[in-house]
Structure formats: structure tokens, C-alpha cells
Design a protein around this motif. Structure first.
Motif, mmCIF file in Angstrom:
data_model
loop_
_atom_site.group_PDB
_atom_site.id
_atom_site.type_symbol
_atom_site.label_atom_id
_atom_site.label_comp_id
_atom_site.label_asym_id
_atom_site.label_seq_id
_atom_site.Cartn_x
_atom_site.Cartn_y
_atom_site.Cartn_z
ATOM 1 N N TYR B 258 0.844 -1.189 0.000
ATOM 2 C CA TYR B 258 0.000 0.000 0.000
ATOM 3 C C TYR B 258 0.875 1.234 0.000
ATOM 4 N N LEU B 273 -4.192 10.566 -0.802
ATOM 5 C CA LEU B 273 -4.444 9.534 -1.807
ATOM 6 C C LEU B 273 -3.829 8.242 -1.312
ATOM 7 N N ARG B 275 -3.457 3.881 -2.058
ATOM 8 C CA ARG B 275 -3.615 2.757 -2.975
ATOM 9 C C ARG B 275 -3.240 1.465 -2.233
ATOM 10 N N HIS B 296 -7.915 -4.913 -4.637
ATOM 11 C CA HIS B 296 -7.194 -3.637 -4.691
ATOM 12 C C HIS B 296 -8.207 -2.502 -4.618
ATOM 13 N N ASN B 298 -8.526 2.127 -4.463
ATOM 14 C CA ASN B 298 -7.988 3.488 -4.383
ATOM 15 C C ASN B 298 -8.873 4.276 -3.424
#
Lengths: 196, 428
Positions: B258, B273, B275, B296, B298
Motif C-alpha cells: 500500500y 491519496l 492505494r 485492490h 484506491n
């Protein structure tokens, strides 16, 4: 005010009021008066910046050059107080509740304080060689009871003031014994989410 | 062919703790060492009184999105609870290295005890404009804008958002994480990157149950129940999920990662932000029928302040896949998204909070299809007041959702629940 002025041949109270762009009083603004040759303030009394509830107290402290400032830790956790400011670079490891260490500030200037363990903790020391220096309270007012009754220059500093070096200043004529400053302040920085 | 090997995270976590303990036991203790004292131990706990209506909670085998249920008929049910108790140990090995170990009991509809977090933190003295820190161990990734403290409690409300409820239950890996922060004038930039393992099953609960809103965290090595499968669906997947699990052979043989970027501006606005990708192989499965779920997502986080009101928002969008491909589609191929907006404002000594959020899942798998999609919204109002070590909270939450899976247990797909809950938190 740092030290009582010696009896002035001609003295008159000077009141300086600092408000923000909405007319609200500005707390913790440091007001300095330069008027003729100034006496260097003499460190008297005890100066301290404590750590309690994960904050420094006070947020802004005015001290004379040469002042020895203690840093008592009143929290049940450790603090690691530091400064990278040119006026004084130091770090203090404060182990436990009620432990205190001291630092002597021997150069004028602004000393930004932080804690390496708790990033959100911030405070400022304003180290001055000018006896006519004081900070505003919640009413935004500083009063120099024995200020010289002459022309001079008044400056206002605040950590969030929108100006070069966070300072604005202007000339005073001798008859002006009430000065008012309207300053633009930045919003205090938000604490980053470092609680993980 | 099914690869029937699994690897629990318990070994590496215990080894990490043992290493920390040995380090602490060294006779040559570094300056600043404090392993066990009143300063390294703290406790926190919450007692609650909840009045809930509506369907049975997912904790009781239903599809209810809250952690408490109404009566059998869906009428109002009032229950007192010892919601949670935490014992927090934060030894300091040196000025730069400290540990955090949190043991937690959670009560209410389901009683359980275990380990919440166990990690080491390395934070050397920062430079004038740059700082570095690192963490290693069992810990939540830095996603939530609602949680704080070593016990990871919810700051302004009782119930966290659907996003952070899911983070608390399925996204807590064993990770090695580094963070660099830099002051660029009046801007502050922070970059975090981590490699992790033992999070191969993340997405299981979100797929089969859908979103939920609750402050129960998955404790290490504990499982979470899945809603009952229909008879045709039995035999593919265990009736539970262990969120802290390496399904592949060998610990961290295929680590996930991450990364986060945070930008603090001169105005009171912070943008984050994030991920996440667990890089699990969707065809991995262990002897208990727990699968690798390639998940996964965002994430965008915003925090701002305007006229004394704090504004926080989070949005997440992601995808999870599990099982073999049939007809070009995995057994499970689910896309998920959610977002919330929360305002908090102090009124005298009381902190008020209001949150609105929406969530949904879209299933396009060859086994788990669109008939299992989950969608809904929730609104929350809360007030908080502190009296020294005691904090009182009062919260009203309403959640409304649509999930066809409910037809399998004979209830209407569209359900709503409302709960009024009072909490008293003690931190000492």
C-alpha cells in the motif's frame, strides 16, 4: 512587558490593539516598540513552557535575551522537545511526568518549538533584546505603561500573520498613544493524521 | 487442482513480539528505555446502551448492517453492553523505537477477546525540513480519518462509516511501512509506502455480506461469520473468514503493498491519496476453503476546516476477485465503492457530528452474480462531551439498504434500521 523601564524623562502610556480582518481581537500577537535608545531587558523571574494534554503552554512566550526557560513535562507520556530555528537549535528528551529541563536563549529571534514524538505540538518563543515587547491577550491589547513619549516604530509579529517574516510595522508620531493594527492571519495548520 | 496449504500470520507476529521482548530484556538498556511502568500501560473501555430496530445483525447470522439487532419481529430492542475494553502496552525501547500492543475484549452481540495491534515504531530525530518514521508489525494502514489513538477508537461518533468499518474488519495486515514527510515552505508533503502479508482474504466479508457500519474490529487470528449460503452455494467457501491470513504457501511469498501521499496546504485543507493491492492469487485456497481474494482499491481522503467546522470526507473504489475463471469471468468479480461526508462543530463543551454516506457493490462473477449486489445509504448524528477521562457520546444512526441475498433467509431485500445509542468511554 519584560521589564519595568527606568524612569523616563518623558513617558506616556501606549496602547496597541491588534485585530484580524474581521475586527476580532488577536491573541498571542507580539508587539514591539522601538523609540530611541532602548535598554536591554534583564531576565527576571521564571520562564517556562510546559507540556500538558499533548500541547505546549503557552503557545507564544516572550522572553528577554539570556532568559533561562524551563520545559516541565506535565503529561503522563514522554516528550522530545526540539527547535531548528537559527536563534536557538536544541533538543530535550523529557522522560516523565514532572521532569523539567532548561535552555538558555542567548540570541534574539523567533524560536519555533516542536515535539519529535507528537507532531501536532507547536509553540513559539519570542526572544527579544527590546524592553518594550509584550504579547496580546484574548482582548488583543498590549499596554506599555511607561513608554517613551516620542515618535517610534511599532511592529506586530504573530506565527500565522500573512506578511514577510510574519511581521508588520509602522511609524508612530509622538502624540499617538493609541495604535491599532489590522492584520491578516492564516488559518492554523491542520494536524496530520499521525495518530497511527 | 486446489492447493491445500495455508499460513496463519500468528507465527510471524509472535516472532516479532518475541524479538521485541528480547530486545527489551537486554541488560544494556538504551537511554530512554521504559519497558513496563505506569507510563507504558493504559486502559480504555466503553459501556453502551443501545435501542435498535430492524433485521438481525450480520453478527447474529443475518444481513443487518449494524452490530445490534431489533427483536425477532424487527421491533425496538434495548440492550446494555460492555462494548469493549482495551489494555494498551506502549513500551519505549529507546528514544527512537517504541512498541504498541493492544489487547481487546469486544462484547455486545458476540463476545470475543484477542490482539488488535502489535507493532514497533521507529522514529528518529527529524531534520529541519524532513522527517522519517517506520512501523513494522500488525497494524491498520493509515486510511481512516475517523479513528485515533493506540486503541483505534472512533473520535467523533460511536459508529464509524462503512468504509472504515470495512478497514477495521478486513484490512489489517502484517506490514513493514516507511513514511517520509517534508516541509516545503508552507506546504507539507508526506509519502508512505509499505509491503505486507497475511491479508489474502480481504474482500470475502464485503462480497458475501455487503457493507456494514459498526465499531467492531477483527481481532488477530479471530474469524468473522459470513451470512448463510443458499444450499447450491455451500461447498465453495468456508462459512467464515479469517482476515489475518496468508493463504499461499510460505509467509509473504507474494507480498501486497500500500502507498499513500498526503498534501497539507497552507489553507486548512489536507488531501490524501491511498492505494492498496494485496496481490493475492484468486486461485489460492486452503484446506478450510478460505480463498485468496485479489483485492485492490484506491482511496481519497479530504480534511478541511471552515468557520470552526471540520469537514472530513472519504471515498473508496475497488475490486476483488476470487476463484477460477469460467466463461472468462472469475467465480467472484466484485467492484465496490463508498463515500461519506462528515461535519463536526463544537457547541460549547459539546462536539456535534453529522455524517451522510452511500455505498454499493456490483457483482459480475460467474458464480456470485448481480443478484447479490448490495447498495444503500446511511445518516448519522452524534454528540460528544468529555469530563476528564470520561467521554459521553449519544448517537442516532439510520441505515437503509437493498440486497437480494436477504431473500435467501426469507426477508425483503430492502431493509432499514435505526439505532439510538449512548456510550460512556473511559480512558485511563
Amino acid at each position: 512587558m519584560l521589564a519595568l523601564a527606568a524612569a523616563q524623562a518623558s513617558a506616556a502610556p501606549l496602547t496597541v490593539r491588534v485585530v484580524d480582518s474581521n475586527g476580532r481581537p488577536v491573541n498571542d500577537a507580539v508587539v514591539s516598540l522601538r523609540s530611541g535608545p532602548a535598554s536591554r531587558p534583564v531576565p527576571t523571574g521564571n520562564y517556562s513552557v510546559s507540556q500538558k494534554d499533548m500541547q505546549f503552554h503557552p503557545f507564544v512566550l516572550v522572553v528577554p535575551v539570556g532568559a533561562k526557560v524551563s520545559f516541565p513535562n506535565l503529561d503522563p507520556t514522554r516528550h522530545h522537545v526540539y527547535s531548528f530555528s537559527p536563534a536557538k537549535q536544541f533538543e530535550l528528551k523529557l522522560f516523565a511526568r514532572d521532569q523539567s529541563r532548561s535552555v538558555t536563549f542567548d540570541k534574539p529571534g523567533v524560536v519555533a518549538l516542536g515535539c519529535n514524538i507528537h507532531d501536532a505540538m507547536t509553540a513559539y518563543l519570542f526572544v527579544t533584546d527590546n524592553q518594550w515587547t509584550a504579547k496580546t491577550g484574548p482582548n488583543g491589547i498590549v499596554r506599555f505603561a511607561d513608554a517613551p513619549n516620542s515618535a517610534g516604530k511599532v511592529s506586530v509579529w504573530h506565527p500565522y500573520l500573512r506578511a514577510k517574516a510574519n511581521v508588520v510595522e509602522r511609524q508612530l508620531v509622538a502624540s499617538e498613544r493609541n495604535a491599532s493594527f489590522t492584520v491578516a492571519l492564516r488559518s492554523p495548520p491542520m494536524a496530520m493524521s499521525d495518530g497511527y | 487442482m486446489l492447493r491445500a496449504r495455508s499460513f496463519s500470520a500468528s507465527g510471524p507476529v509472535l516472532r516479532l513480539l518475541a524479538t521485541a521482548a528480547l530486545t527489551c530484556a537486554s541488560p544494556a538498556l538504551a537511554e530512554g528505555t521504559d519497558i513496563l511502568s505506569s507510563q507504558t500501560l493504559s486502559v480504555s473501555g466503553t459501556i453502551s446502551l443501545a435501542a435498535t430496530d430492524g433485521e438481525e445483525s450480520w453478527l447474529d447470522g443475518g444481513f443487518g448492517k449494524l452490530s445490534t439487532s431489533g427483536t425477532k419481529n424487527g421491533d425496538l430492542r434495548v440492550i446494555p453492553m460492555l462494548s469493549e475494553a482495551n489494555l494498551i502496552w506502549q513500551p519505549r525501547i529507546s528514544w527512537a523505537i517504541s512498541g504498541t500492543v493492544v489487547g481487546t475484549f469486544q462484547g455486545g452481540e458476540r463476545n470475543e477477546a484477542g490482539l488488535s495491534e502489535a507493532f514497533l515504531t521507529y522514529k528518529p530525530m527529524r531534520g529541519a525540513t524532513t522527517g522519517f518514521s517506520a512501523r513494522a508489525g500488525l497494524m491498520w494502514p493509515p486510511v481512516s480519518l475517523e479513528h485515533e489513538g493506540a486503541d483505534w477508537h472512533v473520535r467523533d461518533t460511536i459508529t464509524p462509516s462503512a468504509i472504515n468499518s470495512w478497514i477495521g474488519e478486513e484490512v489489517r495486515p502484517v506490514a513493514v511501512e516507511g513514511t517520509v514527510s517534508s516541509q516545503l515552505g508552507e506546504h507539507k508533503l508526506t509519502a508512505t509506502a509499505a509491503l505486507f502479508a497475511a491479508n489474502d482474504t480481504a474482500g470475502t466479508l464485503l462480497t458475501f455480506r455487503g457493507w456494514a457500519l459498526h465499531n467492531r474490529r477483527t481481532l488477530a487470528f479471530n474469524d468473522q461469520p459470513l451470512p448463510p449460503f443458499e444450499p447450491d452455494d455451500v461447498g465453495y467457501q468456508a462459512q467464515h473468514t479469517h482476515p489475518l491470513l496468508d493463504v499461499d504457501s510460505g509467509f509473504a511469498s507474494r507480498p501486497g503493498y500500500y502507498a499513500k501521499l498526503a498534501w497539507q496546504m497552507p489553507v486548512p485543507l489536507r488531501v490524501e491519496l491511498f492505494r492498496y493491492d494485496n496481490r493475492a492469487d484468486p486461485e489460492w485456497v486452503n484446506e478450510d476453503l478460505e480463498w485468496g481474494w485479489h483485492t485492490h482499491f484506491n482511496h481519497l481522503g479530504l480534511a478541511a476546516e471552515l468557520l470552526g467546522t471540520k469537514i472530513r470526507a472519504q471515498a473508496i473504489t475497488g475490486r476483488t476477485r476470487m476463484g477460477y475463471a469460467e466463461g472468462g469471468r472469475r467465480w467472484v468479480d466484485m467492484r465496490f465503492r463508498s463515500a461519506f461526508l462528515m461535519l463536526t462543530h463544537p457547541v460549547g463543551t459539546v462536539g456535534l457530528a453529522a455524517r451522510i454516506e452511500a455505498f454499493d457493490t456490483h457483482n459480475r462473477g460467474s458464480w456470485w452474480g448481480s443478484e447479490y449486489d448490495d447498495s444503500g445509504w446511511s445518516a448519522t448524528l452524534a454528540g460528544k462531551r468529555a469530563w476528564g477521562p470520561i467521554t459521553g457520546l449519544l448517537e442516532l444512526i439510520h441505515v437503509s439498504s437493498d440486497n437480494d441475498s436477504r431473500e435467501g433467509i426469507g426477508i425483503d431485500p430492502e431493509q432499514s434500521q435505526t439505532r439510538l445509542q449512548a456510550d460512556m468511554r473511559l480512558s485511563w
